[in-house]
Design an enzyme around this catalytic site. Structure first.
Site, PDB file in Angstrom:
ATOM      1  N   TYR A  36     -12.769  -5.602  20.240  1.00 22.78           N
ATOM      2  CA  TYR A  36     -11.656  -4.924  20.485  1.00 22.78           C
ATOM      3  C   TYR A  36     -11.228  -4.130  19.540  1.00 22.78           C
ATOM      4  O   TYR A  36     -10.738  -3.101  19.281  1.00 22.78           O
ATOM      5  CB  TYR A  36     -10.470  -5.738  20.786  1.00 22.78           C
ATOM      6  CG  TYR A  36     -10.923  -6.467  22.302  1.00 22.78           C
ATOM      7  CD1 TYR A  36     -11.067  -5.682  23.267  1.00 22.78           C
ATOM      8  CD2 TYR A  36     -10.912  -7.886  22.118  1.00 22.78           C
ATOM      9  CE1 TYR A  36     -10.972  -6.363  24.679  1.00 22.78           C
ATOM     10  CE2 TYR A  36     -11.275  -8.628  23.245  1.00 22.78           C
ATOM     11  CZ  TYR A  36     -11.393  -7.735  24.586  1.00 22.78           C
ATOM     12  OH  TYR A  36     -11.485  -8.556  25.657  1.00 22.78           O
TER      13      TYR A  36
ATOM     14  N   ASP B 119     -10.788 -13.953  25.881  1.00 20.70           N
ATOM     15  CA  ASP B 119     -10.092 -13.214  26.881  1.00 20.70           C
ATOM     16  C   ASP B 119     -10.558 -13.368  28.271  1.00 20.70           C
ATOM     17  O   ASP B 119      -9.636 -13.652  29.313  1.00 20.70           O
ATOM     18  CB  ASP B 119     -10.357 -11.459  26.706  1.00 20.70           C
ATOM     19  CG  ASP B 119      -9.793 -10.749  27.544  1.00 20.70           C
ATOM     20  OD1 ASP B 119      -8.754 -11.078  28.310  1.00 20.70           O
ATOM     21  OD2 ASP B 119      -9.670  -9.242  27.061  1.00 20.70           O
TER      22      ASP B 119
ATOM     23  N   LYS C  78     -22.111 -17.494  21.424  1.00 22.43           N
ATOM     24  CA  LYS C  78     -23.313 -17.105  22.067  1.00 22.43           C
ATOM     25  C   LYS C  78     -24.145 -16.861  20.826  1.00 22.43           C
ATOM     26  O   LYS C  78     -24.967 -15.828  20.533  1.00 22.43           O
ATOM     27  CB  LYS C  78     -22.982 -15.634  22.802  1.00 22.43           C
ATOM     28  CG  LYS C  78     -24.253 -15.373  23.688  1.00 22.43           C
ATOM     29  CD  LYS C  78     -24.346 -16.266  24.751  1.00 22.43           C
ATOM     30  CE  LYS C  78     -25.458 -15.487  25.904  1.00 22.43           C
ATOM     31  NZ  LYS C  78     -26.061 -16.568  26.801  1.00 22.43           N
TER      32      LYS C  78
ATOM     33  N   ASP D 221      -8.606 -16.324  31.186  1.00 21.65           N
ATOM     34  CA  ASP D 221      -8.346 -15.673  32.708  1.00 21.65           C
ATOM     35  C   ASP D 221      -8.922 -16.553  33.834  1.00 21.65           C
ATOM     36  O   ASP D 221      -8.429 -16.735  34.836  1.00 21.65           O
ATOM     37  CB  ASP D 221      -8.659 -14.320  32.822  1.00 21.65           C
ATOM     38  CG  ASP D 221      -7.649 -13.300  32.193  1.00 21.65           C
ATOM     39  OD1 ASP D 221      -6.586 -13.873  31.801  1.00 21.65           O
ATOM     40  OD2 ASP D 221      -7.991 -12.045  32.222  1.00 21.65           O
TER      41      ASP D 221
ATOM     42  N   ASP E 124     -21.470 -18.778  28.423  1.00 22.28           N
ATOM     43  CA  ASP E 124     -21.851 -18.765  29.737  1.00 22.28           C
ATOM     44  C   ASP E 124     -21.831 -20.203  30.462  1.00 22.28           C
ATOM     45  O   ASP E 124     -21.282 -20.365  31.631  1.00 22.28           O
ATOM     46  CB  ASP E 124     -23.319 -18.021  30.155  1.00 22.28           C
ATOM     47  CG  ASP E 124     -24.371 -18.390  29.172  1.00 22.28           C
ATOM     48  OD1 ASP E 124     -23.815 -19.313  28.178  1.00 22.28           O
ATOM     49  OD2 ASP E 124     -25.267 -18.156  29.142  1.00 22.28           O
TER      50      ASP E 124
END
Length: 358
Positions: A144, A249, A193, A253, A225
């Site tokens: 970001y 993020d 990751k 959610d 994942d």
């Protein structure tokens, strides 16, 4: 105790749920003999309408002079996103605040209330052991805040977004996770990751270094994942999950769906000096704004997080949380927590029920 609070109600249902939260705050002040002074600032579309900017200097000044920020929501209808009032509204408002105040760590709990278990989208057998997890997301690094650009590759349009991290940014988030775990079930899951990304390899190194300083805490690595799958498959296994910005993020959610409504999920963003901003996890919901049916519980629980994190008023925070629990156990619901044909309470009515149980 005397504290000054910046109030940024924002757009959509923001002002409605903020009004409910301030009623709770006033009730707590009366009950526990505190004095909370509030100073309101404009943000998002409401600010643009007056100042032609989503984050005016006047609002930043109000926040600077406060002991904490209580934030509502920003953004407008999806069909109007190209309108200058709404274009990039959320990014300009939220990322602007995060960058200005260096809110480096976000805390977002996800809890399935026993009284609302049927509203969790997972089958009952998947949550039979309960669900009470906390996602800690690093907020000022990653993709970001790296370089963003469009460019040409010969005749092809191309784009790139650069993800960067330094060890201090990572360490602050991981230290926050271990600190939080000590007050909970003493387990930290670090998400990365590392099988692909160098930023994740560095993240994993820092995690392992910090873990050595907390031998009493159980910890683990988990690829992002797999973590996404495990949150859905077996959420009870988690206590504190700590993530880089992008992964946090997305995962927060996913977890926010578990309680059954975004109207139940608060969050806190804290900088290294301890200054914090507190907000519901849901959006501005312009489709129901002004109807008096918005669920204020996430905003109310954000007040509880503010009292706990910024003001160290643990008893007062627990009083709010207990009042919310008791209200739900008593069967009182807003429209988002009712089935077809069931009666529901308005924003104002459920707020009164919560206050009566403080």
């Amino acid at each position: 105790m005397k504290k000054d609070i910046a109030i940024l109600a924002g757009d959509g249902i923001g002002p409605e749920v903020m009004m409910a939260a301030l009623e709770i705050l006033n009730a707590v002040a009366d009950k526990f003999n505190h004095q909370f002074t509030t100073n309101e600032g404009l943000i998002g579309g409401a600010a643009f309408q007056r100042f032609q900017t989503h984050l005016p200097e006047e609002t930043i000044a109000i926040c600077k002079s406060a002991d904490a920020i209580l934030f509502g929501s920003v953004g407008g209808p999806i069909a109007e996103q190209q309108n200058p009032k709404w274009k990039n509204c959320e990014a300009n408002s939220l990322l602007g605040l995060r960058k200005h105040f260096q809110f480096s760590v976000n805390y977002r709990p996800a809890k399935v209330y026993p009284a609302l278990q049927d509203f969790c989208p997972l089958k009952n057998e998947l949550i039979k052991d309960g669900c009470d997890l906390l996602i800690i997301r690093e907020l000022v690094g990653d993709i970001y805040f790296g370089e963003h650009k469009f460019y040409q590759e010969g005749e092809l349009r191309a784009a790139s977004d650069l993800a960067t991290y330094n060890e201090n940014q990572i360490r602050i988030a991981i230290q926050a996770a271990f600190k939080a775990a000590k007050l909970r079930k003493q387990k930290v899951t670090s998400v990365d990751k590392a099988n692909v990304l160098h930023t994740s390899k560095l993240w994993r190194e820092i995690m392992e270094e910090e873990a050595q300083l907390h031998p009493e805490i159980k910890w683990e690595h988990q690829l992002v994942d797999n973590c996404a799958m495990q949150i859905v498959k077996n959420p009870a296994q988690f206590d504190v999950i700590v993530c880089p910005n992008l992964f946090g993020d997305i995962l927060s959610d996913i977890a926010a769906v578990l309680p059954g409504s975004l109207g139940l999920t608060p969050s806190a963003s804290i900088n290294p000096e301890g200054f914090g901003m507190y907000e519901p996890s849901g959006g501005s919901a312009p489709d129901i704004a002004g109807l008096g049916i918005a669920n204020p519980i996430a905003q109310i629980l954000s007040v509880a997080m503010m009292l706990n994190f910024s003001f160290n008023l643990t008893q007062e925070a627990e009083a709010i949380e207990n009042a919310v629990n008791q209200t739900l156990e008593a069967g009182f619901r807003t429209k988002d927590l009712t089935l077809v044909g069931q009666s529901s309470l308005s924003t104002t009515e459920i707020t009164k029920e919560i206050i009566s149980r403080l």
